[in-house]
Design an enzyme around this catalytic site. Structure first.
Site, PDB file in Angstrom:
ATOM      1  N   LYS A 151       0.852  -1.195   0.000  1.00 43.73           N
ATOM      2  CA  LYS A 151       0.000   0.000   0.000  1.00 43.73           C
ATOM      3  C   LYS A 151       0.880   1.234   0.000  1.00 43.73           C
ATOM      4  CE  LYS A 151      -3.947  -2.224   0.389  1.00 43.73           C
ATOM      5  NZ  LYS A 151      -5.162  -2.108  -0.418  1.00 43.73           N
ATOM      6  N   HIS A 267      -6.886 -13.149  -7.313  1.00 45.79           N
ATOM      7  CA  HIS A 267      -7.671 -12.073  -6.708  1.00 45.79           C
ATOM      8  C   HIS A 267      -9.040 -12.084  -7.375  1.00 45.79           C
ATOM      9  CE1 HIS A 267      -8.767  -8.048  -5.311  1.00 45.79           C
ATOM     10  NE2 HIS A 267      -7.729  -8.087  -4.509  1.00 45.79           N
TER      11      HIS A 267
HETATM   12  C1  CAP Z   1      -6.939  -5.484   1.005  1.00 45.71           C
HETATM   13  C2  CAP Z   1      -7.142  -5.393  -0.467  1.00 45.71           C
HETATM   14  C3  CAP Z   1      -7.846  -6.531  -1.189  1.00 45.71           C
HETATM   15  C4  CAP Z   1      -9.187  -6.891  -0.623  1.00 45.71           C
HETATM   16  C5  CAP Z   1     -10.124  -7.639  -1.524  1.00 45.71           C
HETATM   17  C6  CAP Z   1      -7.886  -4.108  -0.751  1.00 45.71           C
HETATM   18  O1  CAP Z   1      -6.344  -4.321   1.523  1.00 45.71           O
HETATM   19  O2  CAP Z   1      -5.912  -5.244  -1.095  1.00 45.71           O
HETATM   20  O3  CAP Z   1      -7.979  -6.183  -2.522  1.00 45.71           O
HETATM   21  O4  CAP Z   1      -8.885  -7.739   0.437  1.00 45.71           O
HETATM   22  O5  CAP Z   1     -11.157  -8.143  -0.745  1.00 45.71           O
HETATM   23  O6  CAP Z   1      -7.457  -3.371  -1.614  1.00 45.71           O
HETATM   24  O7  CAP Z   1      -8.891  -3.885  -0.123  1.00 45.71           O
HETATM   25  P1  CAP Z   1      -6.496  -3.896   3.050  1.00 45.71           P
HETATM   26  P2  CAP Z   1     -12.166  -9.229  -1.277  1.00 45.71           P
HETATM   27  O8  CAP Z   1      -5.827  -4.967   3.871  1.00 45.71           O
HETATM   28  O9  CAP Z   1      -5.777  -2.578   3.180  1.00 45.71           O
HETATM   29  O10 CAP Z   1      -7.934  -3.805   3.366  1.00 45.71           O
HETATM   30  O11 CAP Z   1     -11.376 -10.376  -1.777  1.00 45.71           O
HETATM   31  O12 CAP Z   1     -12.998  -9.565  -0.094  1.00 45.71           O
HETATM   32  O13 CAP Z   1     -12.954  -8.597  -2.359  1.00 45.71           O
HETATM   33 MG    MG Z   2      -6.523  -4.942  -3.038  1.00 47.84          MG
END
Ligand code: CAP
Ligand code: MG
Length: 411
Positions: A151, A267
């Site tokens: 991030k 993903h």
């Molecule tokens: C998590 C994440 C993932 C999500 C997707 C985001 O970041 O990188 O893409 O986990 O979730 O961008 O949100 P954080 P899902 O740890 O900062 O939340 O598979 O449930 O759609």
């Molecule tokens: Mg993400």
């Protein structure tokens, strides 16, 4: 015009000869009528009787509605309805989850589950590495894997990305990955990023810590294998694909191509467009089953009801669909991600068990002590959960975890 009934209520399901689907149906019509509309549209019928039936073929191909329980309709599609072309997910999806979503007779319809007969399962190869293969690459046989998503999602240079990965590994994380929107932007070209991240991983390994980073190769279908080969050639030991935006065929192409020799982290960005509404769309479960069939090695399944995204509950079947031994494939590593921080780890392990990858983006990069401290906080939380020690107790001797719990609380 002859009419044909698709209702076979009370007849036993036959999972050896049929693809069995469970649909949740919302309708003002009598449920039998709605169920028949689905069976007709998705197999041999249309909205009216037709004059072009060849009974020698037609009679074998109609879907069968075998049960209606409350709002759950069970429909069986004969294996002959599916393409003889081996492993064709697009054609499978257009039968089990195609036109029915638009039928005016239904207010809502959601594909909740699907079970495939052996004859179809055998067309697919499943993961090349799977949960076990990833664990072997990391020398981590038992503990949950613990990872991060670099991030911010976009906006770091290759150098800064590699620095983040190094710090995360130095803090004890076993996994990291590109975020879903990062592929090959000018501010962070994929070649430069891969080379620098691999240098960071090699440095960590020379210091005694094994770590993997999944490089996102999500791109157009005709280029994805080529891009993955390049990324592998630059040293990547794991790749990532966004399965919904790239398609199941993209994961399958990568998994089945003999030149790709690294695990595929899958993903599922965009899944919320059709998984979120409890009355309409497609649940995650059928998608998880398909990802395992086409060869994903690790797959996001959500945070079992505790993180920032709506979605997976502990009992929604996705864990079992990744890990269960009822299909002839290696297990997929289930990935819990989305709003995770150290205070949630204990509950995630309680719900998901230990054969899981838990990862945090904000929950690492947002730690007041920086990325390394954030990684230490996550690693300590996973260690505590693995040992069965409450996080607050473990935090007495583990400062980074203590700070994380102060910052974000615990469940
Ligand atoms: C998590 C994440 C993932 C999500 C997707 C985001 O970041 O990188 O893409 O986990 O979730 O961008 O949100 P954080 P899902 O740890 O900062 O939340 O598979 O449930 O759609
Ligand atoms: Mg993400």
């Amino acid at each position: 015009m002859e009419s044909y009934s698709y209702l076979h209520l009370g007849e036993p399901e036959d999972p050896e000869k049929y693809v069995v689907c469970k649909y949740r149906v919302t309708t003002d019509l009598p449920m039998e009528k709605a169920a028949e509309a689905i069976a007709a549209e998705q197999s041999t019928g249309t909205w009216t009787g037709i004059s072009t039936l060849d009974h020698t073929i037609f009679d074998h191909l109609g879907a069968r509605i075998t049960s209606i329980e409350g709002d759950i309709v069970t429909a069986e599609f004969p294996a002959e309805d599916f393409s003889i072309e081996v492993g064709s997910v697009p054609q499978i999806l257009s039968v089990i989850s195609g036109n029915l979503f638009g039928l005016g007779a239904l207010k809502g319809v959601r594909l909740e589950d699907v079970t495939f007969p052996k004859s179809i399962l055998e067309q697919f190869k499943g993961p090349k590495f799977g949960a076990q293969g990833i664990r072997e690459m990391l020398d981590r046989p038992e503990k949950p894997l613990v990872g991060t998503i670099v991030k911010p999602k976009i906006g770091l240079s290759p150098e800064k990305t590699a620095e983040y990965v190094y710090e995360a590994g130095a803090g004890g994380l076993t996994n990291s990955k590109d975020d879903e929107t990062l592929v090959d932007q000018a501010f962070c070209p994929i070649e430069d990023r891969t080379v620098k991240v691999v240098e960071a991983l090699d440095r960590l390994e020379s210091e005694g810590h094994k770590m993997m980073h999944a490089i996102n190769v999500s791109t157009r279908g005709d280029r994805i294998v080529e891009l993955a080969e390049k990324v592998q050639g630059w040293g990547a030991r794991e790749i990532m694909v966004d399965v919904i935006t790239c398609g199941f065929g993209a994961v399958q192409a990568l998994a089945e191509d003999p030149s790709i020799k690294v695990p595929i982290h899958v993903h599922r960005t965009m899944h919320g467009a059709f998984t979120k509404d409890p009355r309409h769309g497609v649940a995650m479960l059928p998608l998880t089953k398909l990802v395992r069939m086409v060869g994903g090695d690790a797959l996001h399944i959500g945070t079992l009801g505790v993180g920032k995204m709506t979605g997976a509950k502990a009992d929604d079947g996705n864990l079992q669909a990744c890990l269960g031994d009822d299909v002839p494939y290696r297990a997929v590593m289930p990935v819990c991600s989305g709003g995770v921080h150290p205070g949630l780890v204990d509950e995630i392990v309680r719900r998901a068990g230990k054969n899981v990858q838990i990862q945090a983006g904000g929950g690492v990069a947002g730690h007041p002590g920086g990325v390394r401290a954030g990684a230490m906080g996550m690693s300590q939380a996973v260690d505590a959960a693995f040992l069965g020690i409450p996080p607050e107790e473990y935090a007495r001797d583990h400062r980074e975890l203590a700070i994380a719990l102060e910052t974000w609380g615990s469940r």
